[in-house]
Design an enzyme around this catalytic site. Structure first.
Site, PDB file in Angstrom:
ATOM      1  N   ASP A 146     155.456  93.139  58.378  1.00 64.00           N
ATOM      2  CA  ASP A 146     156.256  93.682  57.274  1.00 64.00           C
ATOM      3  C   ASP A 146     156.390  95.189  57.453  1.00 64.00           C
ATOM      4  O   ASP A 146     155.383  95.889  57.606  1.00 64.00           O
ATOM      5  CB  ASP A 146     155.553  93.346  55.951  1.00 64.00           C
ATOM      6  CG  ASP A 146     156.371  93.711  54.724  1.00 64.00           C
ATOM      7  OD1 ASP A 146     157.054  94.741  54.754  1.00 64.00           O
ATOM      8  OD2 ASP A 146     156.300  92.978  53.729  1.00 64.00           O
ATOM      9  N   ALA A 158     145.161  93.115  50.288  1.00 64.75           N
ATOM     10  CA  ALA A 158     144.830  92.222  51.402  1.00 64.75           C
ATOM     11  C   ALA A 158     146.055  91.873  52.233  1.00 64.75           C
ATOM     12  O   ALA A 158     145.959  91.668  53.446  1.00 64.75           O
ATOM     13  CB  ALA A 158     144.183  90.948  50.863  1.00 64.75           C
ATOM     14  N   TYR A 159     147.208  91.812  51.589  1.00 74.30           N
ATOM     15  CA  TYR A 159     148.457  91.548  52.311  1.00 74.30           C
ATOM     16  C   TYR A 159     148.690  92.641  53.357  1.00 74.30           C
ATOM     17  O   TYR A 159     148.964  92.356  54.528  1.00 74.30           O
ATOM     18  CB  TYR A 159     149.607  91.501  51.311  1.00 74.30           C
ATOM     19  CG  TYR A 159     150.979  91.357  51.913  1.00 74.30           C
ATOM     20  CD1 TYR A 159     151.396  90.154  52.478  1.00 74.30           C
ATOM     21  CD2 TYR A 159     151.879  92.425  51.907  1.00 74.30           C
ATOM     22  CE1 TYR A 159     152.670  90.017  53.028  1.00 74.30           C
ATOM     23  CE2 TYR A 159     153.154  92.292  52.432  1.00 74.30           C
ATOM     24  CZ  TYR A 159     153.546  91.092  53.002  1.00 74.30           C
ATOM     25  OH  TYR A 159     154.795  90.970  53.535  1.00 74.30           O
ATOM     26  N   GLY A 160     148.557  93.888  52.939  1.00 75.29           N
ATOM     27  CA  GLY A 160     148.751  94.994  53.869  1.00 75.29           C
ATOM     28  C   GLY A 160     147.697  95.031  54.953  1.00 75.29           C
ATOM     29  O   GLY A 160     148.011  95.185  56.141  1.00 75.29           O
TER      30      GLY A 160
END
Length: 243
Positions: A146, A158-160
């Site tokens: 992303d 946590a996504y990053g």
């Protein structure tokens, strides 16, 4: 067709980008193994591929990336090897995202689940499938990341963390296999597109101004086609990609 006799496994095949890639690659001759935990979505993608008169019938493989144990991952690899003998591609398109949130309020359970789907699962899949990929003259592994999280912004959580680490993992894997010249490993940065994930992350955004998911079709064809043989260790941004 340029991808005839190519077997490509796609994780998150029932999702927006995964299903887009599956349909496009199948239209160009690839045999697709559709991996997703949502059976209804798998069936929808299967039907879409059959409706475009694809060369080969796709295979649906219901699989929970976060919940499966190592034996189940190995069983997946064994079944692919027994059925096809080799594998020519893996597209890691599955992604877990709940919401942007500060670290101070990030729930431990959500943190672990996100890292399991976005980082641990790609590692496990690569580990068990590398021997099957190595049986091909050329094979391609593509990770999806992303553009937003690459700069480690606030609230990426946590996504990053998982996608930043995933890009690092991709570079390590590419470097390990570059000398052999058989397995190429690259990262795809789709950029802002009108996808289900984008709708969840930015609900107030005018999606009519964004490129459609189909705009990524040429990039998927490039990454899994013969034109990208020899290209490895790259982060390919859809916004600046030109054939």
């Amino acid at each position: 067709m340029p991808l005839t006799n190519q077997v490509i496994l796609i994780t998150g095949a029932g999702g927006g980008l995964g299903s887009t890639a599956a349909l496009e690659l199948a239209k160009h001759g690839a045999h697709i193994v559709l991996l997703d935990k949502n059976i209804a979505k798998l069936e929808a993608v299967y039907d879409a591929i059959m409706n475009v008169n694809a060369v080969s019938e796709p295979v649906m493989y219901p699989f929970d990336l976060a919940g499966a144990n190592e034996n189940e991952y190995q069983e997946l690899a064994d079944k692919i090897e027994q059925k096809y003998g080799s594998l020519q591609g893996i597209l890691h398109s599955a992604v877990e995202f709940s919401a942007f949130s500060p670290v101070a309020t990030h729930k431990t359970k959500d943190w672990g689940h996100t890292l399991n789907v976005n980082l641990n699962a790609p590692f496990l899949l690569c580990r068990v499938l590398l021997p099957v990929l190595q049986k091909s003259a050329h094979a391609s592994i593509v990770f999806t990341t992303d553009s937003f999280v690459r700069k480690a912004p606030a609230y990426a959580g946590a996504y990053g963390v998982s996608l930043i680490a995933l890009e690092g993992f991709a570079k390590i894997l590419a470097d390990e296999h570059e000398a052999f010249g058989k397995i190429r490993v690259n990262t795809l940065i789709p950029g802002p597109v009108d996808s289900p994930l984008r709708k969840r992350a930015y609900p107030a955004e005018d999606k009519g101004k964004l490129p459609s998911m189909k705009s990524l079709a040429p990039i998927y064809l490039y990454l899994f086609g013969s034109e990208s043989i020899g290209v490895t260790g790259q982060a390919i941004d859809a916004r600046t990609f030109y054939l």
